[in-house]
Design an enzyme around this catalytic site. Structure first.
Site, PDB file in Angstrom:
ATOM      1  N   HIS A  20     -23.554 -22.760  44.558  1.00 29.57           N
ATOM      2  CA  HIS A  20     -22.374 -21.973  43.808  1.00 29.57           C
ATOM      3  C   HIS A  20     -21.016 -22.445  44.510  1.00 29.57           C
ATOM      4  CE1 HIS A  20     -22.447 -19.497  47.370  1.00 29.57           C
ATOM      5  NE2 HIS A  20     -23.627 -19.219  47.181  1.00 29.57           N
ATOM      6  N   HIS A  23     -20.976 -22.689  48.622  1.00 28.33           N
ATOM      7  CA  HIS A  23     -21.587 -23.792  49.181  1.00 28.33           C
ATOM      8  C   HIS A  23     -20.887 -25.059  49.108  1.00 28.33           C
ATOM      9  CE1 HIS A  23     -25.481 -21.814  47.549  1.00 28.33           C
ATOM     10  NE2 HIS A  23     -25.548 -21.702  48.724  1.00 28.33           N
ATOM     11  N   CYS A 128     -35.532  -9.314  57.761  1.00 23.86           N
ATOM     12  CA  CYS A 128     -34.745  -9.507  56.556  1.00 23.86           C
ATOM     13  C   CYS A 128     -34.874 -10.923  55.980  1.00 23.86           C
ATOM     14  CB  CYS A 128     -33.251  -9.245  56.387  1.00 23.86           C
ATOM     15  SG  CYS A 128     -32.548  -9.782  54.975  1.00 23.86           S
ATOM     16  N   CYS A 131     -31.996 -12.853  54.865  1.00 21.24           N
ATOM     17  CA  CYS A 131     -31.214 -13.749  56.113  1.00 21.24           C
ATOM     18  C   CYS A 131     -32.120 -14.691  56.614  1.00 21.24           C
ATOM     19  CB  CYS A 131     -30.584 -12.689  56.943  1.00 21.24           C
ATOM     20  SG  CYS A 131     -29.474 -11.549  56.243  1.00 21.24           S
ATOM     21  N   CYS A 145     -30.980  -4.029  55.206  1.00 19.85           N
ATOM     22  CA  CYS A 145     -29.864  -5.055  55.534  1.00 19.85           C
ATOM     23  C   CYS A 145     -28.792  -5.051  54.988  1.00 19.85           C
ATOM     24  CB  CYS A 145     -30.610  -6.476  55.658  1.00 19.85           C
ATOM     25  SG  CYS A 145     -29.316  -7.572  55.864  1.00 19.85           S
ATOM     26  N   HIS A 148     -28.271  -7.751  52.386  1.00 22.58           N
ATOM     27  CA  HIS A 148     -29.232  -7.508  51.139  1.00 22.58           C
ATOM     28  C   HIS A 148     -29.705  -6.302  50.773  1.00 22.58           C
ATOM     29  CE1 HIS A 148     -29.291 -12.065  53.103  1.00 22.58           C
ATOM     30  NE2 HIS A 148     -29.270 -12.066  51.629  1.00 22.58           N
ATOM     31  N   LYS A 296     -17.541  -9.243  45.993  1.00 22.56           N
ATOM     32  CA  LYS A 296     -18.818  -9.974  46.792  1.00 22.56           C
ATOM     33  C   LYS A 296     -19.225 -10.725  45.372  1.00 22.56           C
ATOM     34  CE  LYS A 296     -22.204 -10.181  49.993  1.00 22.56           C
ATOM     35  NZ  LYS A 296     -23.688  -9.825  49.898  1.00 22.56           N
ATOM     36  N   LYS A 299     -25.696 -12.568  42.583  1.00 25.83           N
ATOM     37  CA  LYS A 299     -26.317 -12.831  41.478  1.00 25.83           C
ATOM     38  C   LYS A 299     -26.278 -11.605  40.513  1.00 25.83           C
ATOM     39  CE  LYS A 299     -29.743 -16.044  42.861  1.00 25.83           C
ATOM     40  NZ  LYS A 299     -30.997 -16.343  43.680  1.00 25.83           N
TER      41      LYS A 299
END
Ligand code: MSP
Length: 475
Positions: A20, A23, A128, A131, A145, A148, A296, A299
């Site tokens: 995405h 990256h 997690c 992570c 977390c 997540h 943020k 997905k």
């Protein structure tokens, strides 16, 4: 005289993810710096790749009814082909499932073990998977977390090997405060602040995760995925032919989310393995994070921007320009497609594209010859100084705003001097000046927008300069 060297890296991305813009941002920045250093005549090694072990990857493979290896072989090319489509010129793409990498990770770990920095213990606590990280109870928010919130942390109680991270607390504090390794400054302060609190030893192996590199002295255990992953920066220099001389890295480029691993954990591992201070990576630069239209990127929100979609709308160099210039490299920032469209039209279609077309047309109509002296081009002082401090957005904006030879400046000069009202020697001199500024602009665009730079360089190579289709058609 031996050539200067420059070794830069990106994080190796979790292979199960789809590439995405996040990256892409880091990898593009590394590409710009690598291209810039090559143009300065240096020997460059630009490393990127994929992080392929661990629970997250094996769970995803299982969901797709594939073995982890089948799965990673299938999905790793998504990253390399995205980088190719963005004209990202990396020198090597490392995959942590490469046998050569695995062998070197085991070798380094054995060394650390023999030096007495690894001991056996029992780990108990939340983990997690998102992570790939052990969490402390304090890090949980409402039992999950914070990064997540849709994943319930797994509770783990198992035999693990622990790395004596605590042993390096003072050394790391001294290292990061006496040397400017961590950039930008706020990030360095953040790490120095955290190093004032008690450093806990780190569990560096897993008992229940078979998809990983096995611990050399205990085949029941696999090496913690972060330790395996960090060592890619070293292993690549050792097994890729001719790259040993590049160690230590000049620059690790990362996002701010993984700063702790790339500073405290990474440098402690290297110190434990016996690397001297001169053989430690020189800089770690953590850039900020994108939000998309104020939210943020995730997905579940469905707002993940795929680099391919950007390339389809704005072209390769359009995408490169828009991502790198949107906000200061290092700070957090927001992106929106509507703003990208506005800026594409203003800076590219009406900016550099229009300027090149305008000057080419004037040169063509004049009928003169414009000889070129390609060796006389260079990078401006402000651009150089910005890039030496990784202010990539500022370096790029100097090409537009430079008061002597920027895109906007030349546009204004043409408006003022009105070459279409001139003739003879005066016209020739005026157009030659404009053409050489355009050539200089193209030279400087090379690291950022290589295709555009090449097109302009070809168009303005002389002696005849001719009009050609627009570089950036208006949207
Ligand atoms: N596999 C680990 C890294 C191991 S490196 C030894 C990992 N991978 S990741 O796929 O999650 O990639 C994280 C990196 O992607 C971030 O550090 C950052 O470089 C980039 N980004 C991911 N999301 C981003 C944004 N929303 N904005 C900017 N960059 C982001 O962590």
């Amino acid at each position: 005289m031996a050539k200067r060297r420059f070794y830069t890296t990106t994080p190796i991305y979790y292979v199960n993810d789809v590439p995405h813009v996040g990256h892409t941002y880091t990898t593009l920045a590394a590409d710009v710096l690598a291209r810039y250093h090559r143009l300065l005549g240096e020997e460059v090694f630009f490393l990127t790749g994929t992080d392929e072990h661990g629970l997250k990857v094996s769970q995803e493979a299982k969901e797709q009814n594939l073995s982890p290896k089948e799965f990673t072989d299938r999905v790793a090319p998504r990253f390399s082909s995205t980088w190719d489509s963005l004209n990202i010129n990396y020198d090597f793409f490392i995959r942590t499932t490469d046998r050569n990498h695995e062998r070197i990770v085991q070798k380094v770990l054995t060394k650390i073990y023999k030096k007495g920095f690894i001991y056996e213990g029992v780990y108990e606590g939340p983990y997690c998977v998102g992570c790939e990280k052990f969490l402390t109870e304090d890090e949980l928010q409402n039992g999950v977390c914070p990064l997540h919130p849709n994943l319930i942390p797994t509770h783990i109680k198992e035999k693990n090997y622990f790395f004596k991270l605590s042993h390096f607390q003072e050394k790391l504090s001294r290292l990061f405060s006496s040397r400017e390794i961590i950039l930008p400054r706020e990030r360095r302060n953040e790490i120095l602040g955290k190093l004032k609190e008690e450093l806990k030893d780190l569990s560096i192996s897993r008992a229940g995760v078979p998809w990983g590199i096995s611990v050399p002295w205990d085949k029941e255990q696999t090496i913690y995925v972060w330790v395996d992953a960090l060592l890619n920066y070293y292993s690549a220099t050792q097994f890729v032919k001719g790259k040993k001389k590049f160690w230590p890295a000049d620059l690790h480029l990362i996002g701010k989310d993984i700063l702790w691993f790339h500073t405290v954990v990474w440098y402690a591992i290297l110190l434990a393995a016996g690397f001297s201070p001169q053989k430690l990576p020189k800089k770690v630069f953590a850039h900020g994070f994108f939000t998309v239209e104020g939210q943020k990127m995730s997905k579940s929100l469905g707002n993940v921007i795929a680099p391919d979609d950007l390339v389809e709308q704005f072209g390769v160099d359009g995408t490169r320009y828009l991502l790198l210039s949107e906000f200061p490299f290092g700070a957090d920032g927001d992106i929106s497609l509507s703003r990208f469209r506005e800026r594409y039209n203003a800076d590219l279609a009406n900016g550099v594209g229009n300027l090149a077309a305008r000057v080419a047309k004037l040169c063509e109509t004049s009928g003169f010859d414009f000889e070129d002296t390609p060796t006389s081009y260079f990078f401006s002082k402000p651009l150089k100084s910005s890039l030496s401090e990784y202010r990539i957005d500022e370096a790029l904006s100097d090409i537009w705003l430079n008061t002597k030879a920027g895109i906007h400046t030349l546009d204004k000069t043409i408006d003022k001097k009105k070459p279409w009202t001139l003739s003879g020697k005066k016209l020739y001199k005026n157009l030659l000046g404009a053409a050489s500024i355009v050539r200089h602009i193209a030279y400087q665009l090379q690291p950022f927008m290589p295709e555009t730079a090449e097109k302009i360089q070809k168009q303005f190579a002389g002696p005849k300069i001719k009009a050609s289709p627009p570089l950036f058609p208006r949207l």
